[in-house]
Design an enzyme around this catalytic site. Sequence first.
Site, PDB file in Angstrom:
ATOM      1  NE  ARG A  70      -3.849   0.383   0.008  1.00 31.52           N
ATOM      2  CZ  ARG A  70      -4.841   0.870   0.005  1.00 31.52           C
ATOM      3  NH1 ARG A  70      -5.599  -0.891   0.508  1.00 31.52           N
ATOM      4  NH2 ARG A  70      -5.992   1.636   0.180  1.00 31.52           N
ATOM      5  CB  SER A  71       0.688   4.680   1.229  1.00 33.83           C
ATOM      6  OG  SER A  71      -0.948   4.680   0.529  1.00 33.83           O
ATOM      7  CB  ALA A  72       5.503   1.012   2.534  1.00 35.04           C
ATOM      8  CE  LYS A  74       0.257   7.869  -0.706  1.00 33.10           C
ATOM      9  NZ  LYS A  74      -0.424   6.750  -0.949  1.00 33.10           N
TER      10      LYS A  74
END
Length: 398
Positions: A70-72, A74
Amino acid sequence: MDASVDVHGTVAEGFEPVGEAFARNFAELGDRGAAVAVYRDGRRVVDLWGGTRDVDGTEPWRRGTAQVVRSATKGVAAAVPLLLHQRGELDLDAPVGAYWPEFKAHGKERVLVRHVLNHRAGLPVLDRPLTPEEALDPLRGPEAVAAQAPVWEPGTDHGYHALTYGWLLDELVRRVTGGRSAGEWIADEIAGPLGLDLWLGLPAEEERAGRAGRVGRIEDPEPSGGLRLRPKRSVTDAYQDPDSLTRRAFAAITPFPDQNDPAYRASALPATNGIATADALARFYAALIGEVDGVTRRVRLFDPATTERARAEESAGPDRVLVVGTRFGLGYMLHGSASPFLSPGSFGHPGRGGALGFADPETGISFGYVTNGFRRTVTADPRAQALVRAVRASLDAG
């Protein structure tokens, strides 16, 4: 460690508290399948895994098992524009429209490249959410963001660009590199030289390997709906309000795609769908703060000036999307009450549901945790935090 939780791997002398915390995550915090890796000064000191590869299966998690983080994602994706800047190919203080002329519409002429990375662009929402099919089309997301008007004056405030961050970053990278996507850049310039099991856009051969034990299946991160942050404040209420920036930001794709769908895993959404092992995340962050053994040579991705640029505070205070106070550098969350890392100098990125990667230059520590047992947490999953506290205890005892 309790053998009943099926934990495997190695822990260097002095880091035994991390192994003990990892085992407790299974016994007390409900982890089903997970891995954690820690590097110190470019050397791996923790490499642990346990449980099952699939959240709803029985096949054991193996050393090379990878998961959607997921947003890791980014934090990995942010390295691309920063490295382009380091090479003199991208000006962080230039308007985005200087590279992407179509982006200038609807008052976005003043959006700078750094505003994309520090969540100050004013573009966390889409007035018309994308369908899953549209979201996976590499053209539709950037087109939607280019057509969107800011919801606040760019540069004047910050709010987490949960999904739009990926389309902004990817299209900017394509414009600067002559059509090369962020996923392609990561594969060629980061994952390849470092030998990372990390992908933004899972190759077909790895998807086939996934069926035999390579990439595990994750659970729905929001079976009960809502979000949870640390500290607990009004974000849950904000998420329930269909008109709030919180709800609209996380609903920029509606409904959200099935994250176990091969089509989703093969696409490249730099905000949400990176796939990695815990070791790959930790090794990536190790290369942001020092040299790491690569495939053919020692590799350091960021020079010291870029490391400092990445973690210099750009945004701080009440987040217009996440509601709680957040801190951002350029593309990276910084240590704070809503997103605790190892120390005030740490920088990295959590993933909604549990994943976490970060680096701490002062101690030389880099950290990666991945799991298939997603939770509603956005920035401070209790399982990851237990491991971070154990790393801190190990350093304090040493």
